[in-house]
Design an enzyme around this catalytic site. Structure first.
Site, PDB file in Angstrom:
ATOM      1  N   MET A  64       0.462  17.700  -9.183  1.00  0.00           N
ATOM      2  CA  MET A  64       0.570  16.281  -8.808  1.00  0.00           C
ATOM      3  C   MET A  64       1.437  16.182  -7.560  1.00  0.00           C
ATOM      4  O   MET A  64       2.650  15.979  -7.635  1.00  0.00           O
ATOM      5  CB  MET A  64       1.148  15.484  -9.968  1.00  0.00           C
ATOM      6  CG  MET A  64       0.171  15.336 -11.115  1.00  0.00           C
ATOM      7  SD  MET A  64       0.842  14.317 -12.416  1.00  0.00           S
ATOM      8  CE  MET A  64      -0.605  13.999 -13.401  1.00  0.00           C
TER       9      MET A  64
ATOM     10  N   GLY B  54      -4.208   7.648  -9.388  1.00  0.00           N
ATOM     11  CA  GLY B  54      -2.904   8.296  -9.528  1.00  0.00           C
ATOM     12  C   GLY B  54      -2.445   8.542 -10.947  1.00  0.00           C
ATOM     13  O   GLY B  54      -3.240   8.749 -11.874  1.00  0.00           O
TER      14      GLY B  54
ATOM     15  N   VAL C 229      14.239  17.411 -27.435  1.00  0.00           N
ATOM     16  CA  VAL C 229      14.798  16.063 -27.581  1.00  0.00           C
ATOM     17  C   VAL C 229      13.981  15.332 -28.637  1.00  0.00           C
ATOM     18  O   VAL C 229      12.754  15.325 -28.592  1.00  0.00           O
ATOM     19  CB  VAL C 229      14.748  15.312 -26.228  1.00  0.00           C
ATOM     20  CG1 VAL C 229      15.154  13.864 -26.395  1.00  0.00           C
ATOM     21  CG2 VAL C 229      15.639  16.015 -25.215  1.00  0.00           C
TER      22      VAL C 229
ATOM     23  N   ALA D 185      13.876  19.317 -17.066  1.00  0.00           N
ATOM     24  CA  ALA D 185      14.420  19.975 -15.858  1.00  0.00           C
ATOM     25  C   ALA D 185      13.286  20.344 -14.920  1.00  0.00           C
ATOM     26  O   ALA D 185      13.160  21.478 -14.466  1.00  0.00           O
ATOM     27  CB  ALA D 185      15.225  21.206 -16.245  1.00  0.00           C
TER      28      ALA D 185
ATOM     29  N   HIS E 227      15.552  32.505  18.447  1.00  0.00           N
ATOM     30  CA  HIS E 227      16.903  32.794  17.954  1.00  0.00           C
ATOM     31  C   HIS E 227      17.881  31.778  18.538  1.00  0.00           C
ATOM     32  O   HIS E 227      17.795  31.472  19.728  1.00  0.00           O
ATOM     33  CB  HIS E 227      17.327  34.196  18.395  1.00  0.00           C
ATOM     34  CG  HIS E 227      18.731  34.531  17.994  1.00  0.00           C
ATOM     35  ND1 HIS E 227      19.069  34.810  16.683  1.00  0.00           N
ATOM     36  CD2 HIS E 227      19.876  34.585  18.709  1.00  0.00           C
ATOM     37  CE1 HIS E 227      20.375  35.049  16.628  1.00  0.00           C
ATOM     38  NE2 HIS E 227      20.889  34.904  17.841  1.00  0.00           N
TER      39      HIS E 227
ATOM     40  N   GLY F  76      13.613  15.464 -12.506  1.00  0.00           N
ATOM     41  CA  GLY F  76      14.928  15.569 -13.140  1.00  0.00           C
ATOM     42  C   GLY F  76      15.949  16.182 -12.189  1.00  0.00           C
ATOM     43  O   GLY F  76      17.071  15.687 -12.067  1.00  0.00           O
ATOM     44  N   LEU F  77      15.549  17.243 -11.471  1.00  0.00           N
ATOM     45  CA  LEU F  77      16.520  17.936 -10.623  1.00  0.00           C
ATOM     46  C   LEU F  77      16.771  17.195  -9.320  1.00  0.00           C
ATOM     47  O   LEU F  77      17.900  17.168  -8.824  1.00  0.00           O
ATOM     48  CB  LEU F  77      16.068  19.371 -10.378  1.00  0.00           C
ATOM     49  CG  LEU F  77      16.083  20.180 -11.688  1.00  0.00           C
ATOM     50  CD1 LEU F  77      15.468  21.547 -11.513  1.00  0.00           C
ATOM     51  CD2 LEU F  77      17.505  20.309 -12.235  1.00  0.00           C
TER      52      LEU F  77
ATOM     53  N   LEU G  44       0.849  -1.195   0.000  1.00  0.00           N
ATOM     54  CA  LEU G  44       0.000   0.000   0.000  1.00  0.00           C
ATOM     55  C   LEU G  44       0.888   1.249   0.000  1.00  0.00           C
ATOM     56  O   LEU G  44       2.072   1.175   0.303  1.00  0.00           O
ATOM     57  CB  LEU G  44      -0.899  -0.019   1.238  1.00  0.00           C
ATOM     58  CG  LEU G  44      -1.816  -1.248   1.371  1.00  0.00           C
ATOM     59  CD1 LEU G  44      -2.519  -1.247   2.722  1.00  0.00           C
ATOM     60  CD2 LEU G  44      -2.841  -1.280   0.246  1.00  0.00           C
TER      61      LEU G  44
ATOM     62  N   GLU H 222      16.398  20.422 -21.439  1.00  0.00           N
ATOM     63  CA  GLU H 222      15.076  20.984 -21.116  1.00  0.00           C
ATOM     64  C   GLU H 222      14.533  21.738 -22.318  1.00  0.00           C
ATOM     65  O   GLU H 222      15.228  22.528 -22.944  1.00  0.00           O
ATOM     66  CB  GLU H 222      15.197  21.890 -19.885  1.00  0.00           C
ATOM     67  CG  GLU H 222      14.031  22.827 -19.616  1.00  0.00           C
ATOM     68  CD  GLU H 222      12.690  22.119 -19.377  1.00  0.00           C
ATOM     69  OE1 GLU H 222      12.629  21.171 -18.590  1.00  0.00           O
ATOM     70  OE2 GLU H 222      11.684  22.542 -19.995  1.00  0.00           O
TER      71      GLU H 222
END
Ligand code: FAD
Ligand code: NAD
Length: 462
Positions: A315, A145, A238, A182, A441, A186-187, A40, A204
């Site tokens: 998403m 999903g 691409v 990108a 602080h 990807g990052l 799950l 990208e």
């Protein structure tokens, strides 16, 4: 075939579905959930948020140990990578959490069916599993999903040329990893493999990274990733990727073919309604496959609802969870609401990037006058103490009312710091409210207070 009946049936046990099922059970509904995977937790727990965050954390620690510790007087000798052990920790985390969801189902007396859920007709779903079952339910929530969006010309072979799922489990560190897209995946995954030793090239289509992010923050992020050694080709289309001997070749307009040993395709995800039998209930999806819903997550078919990645919107796991709760509360009580303006978004790279509310571009486009207050982590005592001073906090407040409209953070622990901004937006706070609230602080959160003071030109520490 065995036949059963429930008040509420949820199809899909991702963060949207499993949370909806638990809330349904809490509200006294006899609840069941169908999940085709043995574990799950959905994409998020099995092959998304959780395993990627485990690898991001461990690869960050590895890089720090290798490059930074000696400079702080911490001698650790030669730092070596044991990728198998690292993957073991990731896998163990996934197992613990997915089992945790199974435990929560038990605790809440939610009936779990394992198999593919398919509509047979309105209010009737068949589970195609080891033991087929026909389930009737008054309320059915589709929470199936999303899946990876393909790209023409890119031949996914599930090995050398793959998706995030493969990139979460490469058996060795790729020498050269080419990433198409990108965006967040990807990052994040590019960061993992660069830290572990790969040369990473990102291709990208747009002329910027992380589309959707505030443009100024996106520029700061690009600068930081380039400095870390990631290579970027922006504004390139691409056209293909194919296996070539032991490696692969990627082709993009305007670039020479790139040889590499692995390719990660990360150009977005698409809603997953495959095999769900929507035809049997006459429910149509839009051109991109999303299911349309009203404010109560009701679809065009009475008694059928949809939430999470399968409906339009960002998403994100927490967005799916909020929708699951609102949908079920709507069913059980007539009330349920999600404030989409207060859904944060986080990129778990280093520096982390987090935002909530509106970007400068969105406010300009809407003709809303605003005042921006920024504060750099360079001037924050805690950031200095932990030697993590890159980035800034930016608060956008309404020029007339001072109401906080957007907060954009790039820097240490941005993903945790953004929670204060979410609460501020949810409560309709002004920047003055944040500025007048005492922040302990020395904490990174003081950078938020200072950015709020900066909205009125009175930051103390810059
Ligand atoms: P899912 O989690 O996709 O779950 C749907 C479930 O339905 C799946 O388990 C699937 O097996 C099941 N299912 C589908 N069809 C059927 C059927 N017919 N019958 C039975 N079961 C079915 N989001 C974040 O907020 N933070 C992050 O850090 C983050 N990191 C991510 C990293 C990666 C690599 C990826 C890929 C995604 C990440 N996301 C992240 C996005 C997040 O995973 C999704 O937004 C979230 O999982 C969506 O939840 P969901 O419940 O709508 O769907
Ligand atoms: P994304 O939408 O974030 O980014 C896809 C990128 O690919 C975009 O920059 C886009 O311009 C680019 N692109 C599209 N077509 C291209 C092409 N032909 N050539 C080159 N670039 C191209 O999608 P993603 O990174 O695949 O992530 C999918 C979803 O998963 C996202 O919606 C995200 O919200 C979610 N996710 C969230 C997190 C997080 O919250 N930290 C982490 C991972 C994934």
């Amino acid at each position: 075939m065995e036949e059963t009946q429930h008040d509420l049936l949820v199809i899909g046990a991702g963060p949207g579905g499993y949370v909806a099922a638990i809330r349904g059970a809490q509200l006294g509904l006899d609840t069941a959930c169908i999940e085709k995977a043995p574990a799950l937790g959905g994409t998020c727990l099995r092959i998304g948020c959780i395993p990627s965050k485990a690898l991001l954390e461990l690869s960050h620690r590895f890089e720090q140990a290798k490059n930074d510790y000696a400079g702080f007087g911490i001698g650790v000798g030669d730092v070596a990578l044991d990728l198998k052990k690292m993957m073991k920790h990731k896998d163990k985390t996934v197992t613990l959490l997915t089992r945790g969801v199974a435990g929560l189902f038990k605790k809440n007396k939610i009936e779990r069916y394992e198999g593919l859920g398919r509509f047979e007709g309105p209010g009737v779903v068949v589970v195609e599993g080891k033991e087929p079952v026909r389930i009737r339910a008054k309320h059915i929530i589709i929470a199936t999903g999303s899946e990876v969006a393909p790209l023409g010309g890119v031949e996914l072979d599930g090995e050398r040329i793959g998706t995030s799922t493969e990139a979460l489990a490469y058996p060795e560190v790729p020498e050269h990893l080419v990433i198409i897209g990108a965006g967040v995946i990807g990052l994040e995954l590019g960061s993992v493999w660069r830290r572990l030793g790969s040369r990473v090239t990102v291709l990208e289509y747009l002329d910027r990274i992380l589309p959707g992010l505030d443009a100024g923050t996106s520029k700061l992020a690009l600068k930081a990733f380039k400095k870390q050694g990631m290579e970027f080709h922006l504004g390139v289309r691409v056209t293909g990727a194919r296996p070539d001997g032991d490696g692969c070749i990627v082709e993009a307009e305007g670039l020479d073919p790139i040889s590499c040993d692995r390719v990660l395709l990360a150009v977005g995800r698409r809603p997953n309604t495959d095999g769900l039998g929507l035809d049997a209930i006459g429910l149509e999806t839009d051109r991109r496959g999303f299911i349309a819903v009203d404010d109560h997550y009701a679809t065009a078919v009475p008694g059928i609802y949809a939430i999470g990645d399968v409906i339009p919107g960002p998403m994100l796991a927490h967005k799916a969870e909020e929708e699951g709760i609102a949908c079920v509360e709507g069913i059980a009580t007539g009330y349920g609401h999600v404030n989409y303006n207060a859904i944060p978004s986080v990129v778990y790279t280093h520096p982390e990037i987090a935002c909530v509310g509106k970007s400068e571009e969105e406010l300009k486009e809407a003709g809303v006058e605003f005042t921006a207050g920024t504060f750099p982590f360079m001037a924050n005592g805690r950031a200095k103490a932990i030697a993590d001073t890159g980035g800034q906090v930016k608060i956008l407040a309404d020029a007339k009312t001072d109401r906080v409209l957007g907060v954009h953070i790039i820097g240490p622990h941005a993903g945790d710091l953004i929670a204060e901004a979410v609460v501020a937006i949810e409560f309709g706070a002004s920047s003055e409210d944040i500025a007048r609230s005492s922040h302990a602080h020395p904490t990174l959160a003081e950078a938020l207070k200072e950015a709020a003071l900066a909205v009125d030109g009175r930051a103390i520490h810059v």
